[in-house]
Write a protein that holds these residues in place. Sequence first.
Motif, PDB file in Angstrom:
ATOM      1  N   ILE A 198      70.272  20.375  29.920  1.00  0.00           N
ATOM      2  CA  ILE A 198      70.825  20.598  28.630  1.00  0.00           C
ATOM      3  C   ILE A 198      71.665  21.440  27.978  1.00  0.00           C
ATOM      4  N   HIS A 199      71.877  22.460  28.931  1.00  0.00           N
ATOM      5  CA  HIS A 199      72.833  23.494  28.784  1.00  0.00           C
ATOM      6  C   HIS A 199      74.413  23.000  28.801  1.00  0.00           C
ATOM      7  N   ASP A 200      74.376  22.262  29.648  1.00  0.00           N
ATOM      8  CA  ASP A 200      75.665  21.432  29.889  1.00  0.00           C
ATOM      9  C   ASP A 200      76.082  20.640  28.395  1.00  0.00           C
ATOM     10  N   ASP A 201      74.993  19.977  27.936  1.00  0.00           N
ATOM     11  CA  ASP A 201      75.412  19.212  26.687  1.00  0.00           C
ATOM     12  C   ASP A 201      75.777  20.111  25.661  1.00  0.00           C
ATOM     13  N   PHE A 202      74.993  21.180  25.308  1.00  0.00           N
ATOM     14  CA  PHE A 202      75.444  22.184  24.186  1.00  0.00           C
ATOM     15  C   PHE A 202      77.089  22.788  24.943  1.00  0.00           C
ATOM     16  N   TYR A 203      77.089  22.854  25.921  1.00  0.00           N
ATOM     17  CA  TYR A 203      78.433  23.549  26.450  1.00  0.00           C
ATOM     18  C   TYR A 203      79.672  22.640  26.078  1.00  0.00           C
ATOM     19  N   LEU A 204      79.464  21.568  26.308  1.00  0.00           N
ATOM     20  CA  LEU A 204      80.465  20.529  25.846  1.00  0.00           C
ATOM     21  C   LEU A 204      80.801  20.482  24.147  1.00  0.00           C
ATOM     22  N   ASP A 205      79.971  20.896  23.400  1.00  0.00           N
ATOM     23  CA  ASP A 205      80.068  21.091  21.936  1.00  0.00           C
ATOM     24  C   ASP A 205      80.430  22.411  21.716  1.00  0.00           C
ATOM     25  N   ASN A 206      80.760  23.296  22.774  1.00  0.00           N
ATOM     26  CA  ASN A 206      81.360  24.706  22.490  1.00  0.00           C
ATOM     27  C   ASN A 206      79.914  25.644  21.932  1.00  0.00           C
ATOM     28  N   LEU A 207      78.677  25.329  22.456  1.00  0.00           N
ATOM     29  CA  LEU A 207      77.642  26.057  22.174  1.00  0.00           C
ATOM     30  C   LEU A 207      76.858  26.525  23.255  1.00  0.00           C
ATOM     31  N   ILE A 208      76.224  27.436  23.084  1.00  0.00           N
ATOM     32  CA  ILE A 208      75.217  27.945  24.279  1.00  0.00           C
ATOM     33  C   ILE A 208      73.701  28.160  23.770  1.00  0.00           C
ATOM     34  N   LEU A 209      72.872  28.124  24.621  1.00  0.00           N
ATOM     35  CA  LEU A 209      71.496  28.505  24.504  1.00  0.00           C
ATOM     36  C   LEU A 209      71.131  29.929  24.879  1.00  0.00           C
ATOM     37  N   ASP A 210      70.899  30.653  23.876  1.00  0.00           N
ATOM     38  CA  ASP A 210      70.409  32.052  24.488  1.00  0.00           C
ATOM     39  C   ASP A 210      68.847  32.104  24.414  1.00  0.00           C
ATOM     40  N   ILE A 211      68.248  32.135  25.702  1.00  0.00           N
ATOM     41  CA  ILE A 211      66.646  31.782  25.739  1.00  0.00           C
ATOM     42  C   ILE A 211      66.287  33.181  26.090  1.00  0.00           C
ATOM     43  N   LYS A 212      65.441  33.547  24.904  1.00  0.00           N
ATOM     44  CA  LYS A 212      64.644  34.782  25.235  1.00  0.00           C
ATOM     45  C   LYS A 212      63.377  34.712  26.041  1.00  0.00           C
ATOM     46  N   PRO A 213      63.082  35.882  26.774  1.00  0.00           N
ATOM     47  CA  PRO A 213      61.890  35.920  27.539  1.00  0.00           C
ATOM     48  C   PRO A 213      60.568  35.274  26.508  1.00  0.00           C
ATOM     49  N   PRO A 214      59.545  35.012  27.373  1.00  0.00           N
ATOM     50  CA  PRO A 214      58.227  34.829  26.135  1.00  0.00           C
ATOM     51  C   PRO A 214      57.791  36.125  25.852  1.00  0.00           C
ATOM     52  N   GLU A 215      57.259  35.998  24.672  1.00  0.00           N
ATOM     53  CA  GLU A 215      56.740  36.775  23.778  1.00  0.00           C
ATOM     54  C   GLU A 215      55.240  36.590  23.436  1.00  0.00           C
ATOM     55  N   LYS A 216      54.340  37.458  23.224  1.00  0.00           N
ATOM     56  CA  LYS A 216      53.019  37.024  23.155  1.00  0.00           C
ATOM     57  C   LYS A 216      52.567  36.848  21.593  1.00  0.00           C
ATOM     58  N   ASP A 217      53.496  37.652  20.678  1.00  0.00           N
ATOM     59  CA  ASP A 217      53.103  37.082  19.404  1.00  0.00           C
ATOM     60  C   ASP A 217      54.442  36.681  18.429  1.00  0.00           C
ATOM     61  N   ILE A 218      54.370  35.216  18.141  1.00  0.00           N
ATOM     62  CA  ILE A 218      55.658  34.894  17.485  1.00  0.00           C
ATOM     63  C   ILE A 218      54.804  33.954  16.311  1.00  0.00           C
ATOM     64  N   VAL A 219      55.541  34.032  15.158  1.00  0.00           N
ATOM     65  CA  VAL A 219      55.227  33.553  13.935  1.00  0.00           C
ATOM     66  C   VAL A 219      56.220  32.522  13.454  1.00  0.00           C
ATOM     67  N   ILE A 220      55.747  31.304  13.218  1.00  0.00           N
ATOM     68  CA  ILE A 220      56.464  30.378  12.502  1.00  0.00           C
ATOM     69  C   ILE A 220      55.815  29.792  11.347  1.00  0.00           C
ATOM     70  N   SER A 221      56.662  29.398  10.351  1.00  0.00           N
ATOM     71  CA  SER A 221      56.123  29.221   9.018  1.00  0.00           C
ATOM     72  C   SER A 221      55.690  27.672   9.080  1.00  0.00           C
ATOM     73  N   GLY A 222      54.998  27.336   8.054  1.00  0.00           N
ATOM     74  CA  GLY A 222      54.441  25.926   7.691  1.00  0.00           C
ATOM     75  C   GLY A 222      55.380  25.224   7.195  1.00  0.00           C
ATOM     76  N   TRP A 223      55.084  23.988   7.166  1.00  0.00           N
ATOM     77  CA  TRP A 223      56.063  22.914   6.517  1.00  0.00           C
ATOM     78  C   TRP A 223      56.386  23.263   5.014  1.00  0.00           C
ATOM     79  N   SER A 224      57.245  23.466   4.515  1.00  0.00           N
ATOM     80  CA  SER A 224      57.472  23.975   2.926  1.00  0.00           C
ATOM     81  C   SER A 224      57.072  22.675   1.964  1.00  0.00           C
ATOM     82  N   GLU A 225      57.211  21.475   2.408  1.00  0.00           N
ATOM     83  CA  GLU A 225      56.810  20.322   1.413  1.00  0.00           C
ATOM     84  C   GLU A 225      55.347  19.984   1.640  1.00  0.00           C
ATOM     85  N   LYS A 226      55.050  19.440   0.354  1.00  0.00           N
ATOM     86  CA  LYS A 226      53.664  19.144   0.262  1.00  0.00           C
ATOM     87  C   LYS A 226      53.521  17.797   0.382  1.00  0.00           C
ATOM     88  N   PHE A 227      52.396  17.296   0.830  1.00  0.00           N
ATOM     89  CA  PHE A 227      51.939  15.798   0.889  1.00  0.00           C
ATOM     90  C   PHE A 227      51.611  15.268  -0.627  1.00  0.00           C
TER      91      PHE A 227
END
Length: 239
Positions: A198-227
């Motif tokens: 997938i890195h090659d696909d990004f590079y063709l679009d002049n983009l790169i993926l900078d992948i950080k090493p795994p971490e124990k505690d990462i927080v992601i937010s919930g979906w903002s839209e309500k049902f």
Amino acid sequence: MKKTINIKFTLVLLLIGFMIAVQYNSMENPKQRDTRDIWAIRQELAEEKKLHSELLSEIRELDNTISSYRSLSDSSTGQAIKDTVDRLHQKAGTTDIEGPGIVIEVRPSAESIAYGIPITSISSDLLTRFVNDVNRFKGINMEIDGKRYNVMSSIRVINGSTSVNGLNVSTPPFKIKIISQTMSDSEKLYNYLLASSIHDDFYLDNLILDIKPPEKDIVISGWSEKFENLYLNELPKGD
């Protein structure tokens, strides 16, 4: 006698015409042969077996839920239903979640910066390809540029810009967060993405993926839209 010969001649011509028609049809519509090698077939079989295993796991989970409901008393049924609803909200991605995972930064390549190549929004096809590649790993939760991505999410082009859940994705750089079930799963995902094409696909679009090493505690937010509840109505409470 002459009439009999004409009839026989006509029948022979009909038979020949029918055989020619059958031969022509078989040449125009040949049966498609499976030209895949044994490894491609084995890979597809492995994916089908994996899907079968996941379906069995979901069935067992539902059976356990039903069994727990049947064994509960009236006083504890409400709490059991509440716990089930909470689990469904978590699966749907409406709640914040914290756990082991990785952070990926999508940013312009060094060459594009050096040559002054203008960077526009990431293409929807490229972002979809990345999401499909990551979804090889089950049980993950994802956030794209601060927007929660789940099974109900959509990646579209709106007014010329790529959007997730109807919200525009920022022009790179932006971050993608992925939380796995265990730290071991995060490490497997990390190693897979490091070696992914997938890195090659990004590079063709002049983009790169900078992948950080795994971490124990990462927080992601919930979906903002309500049902929106379009069909269910709450019954009036009894005396």
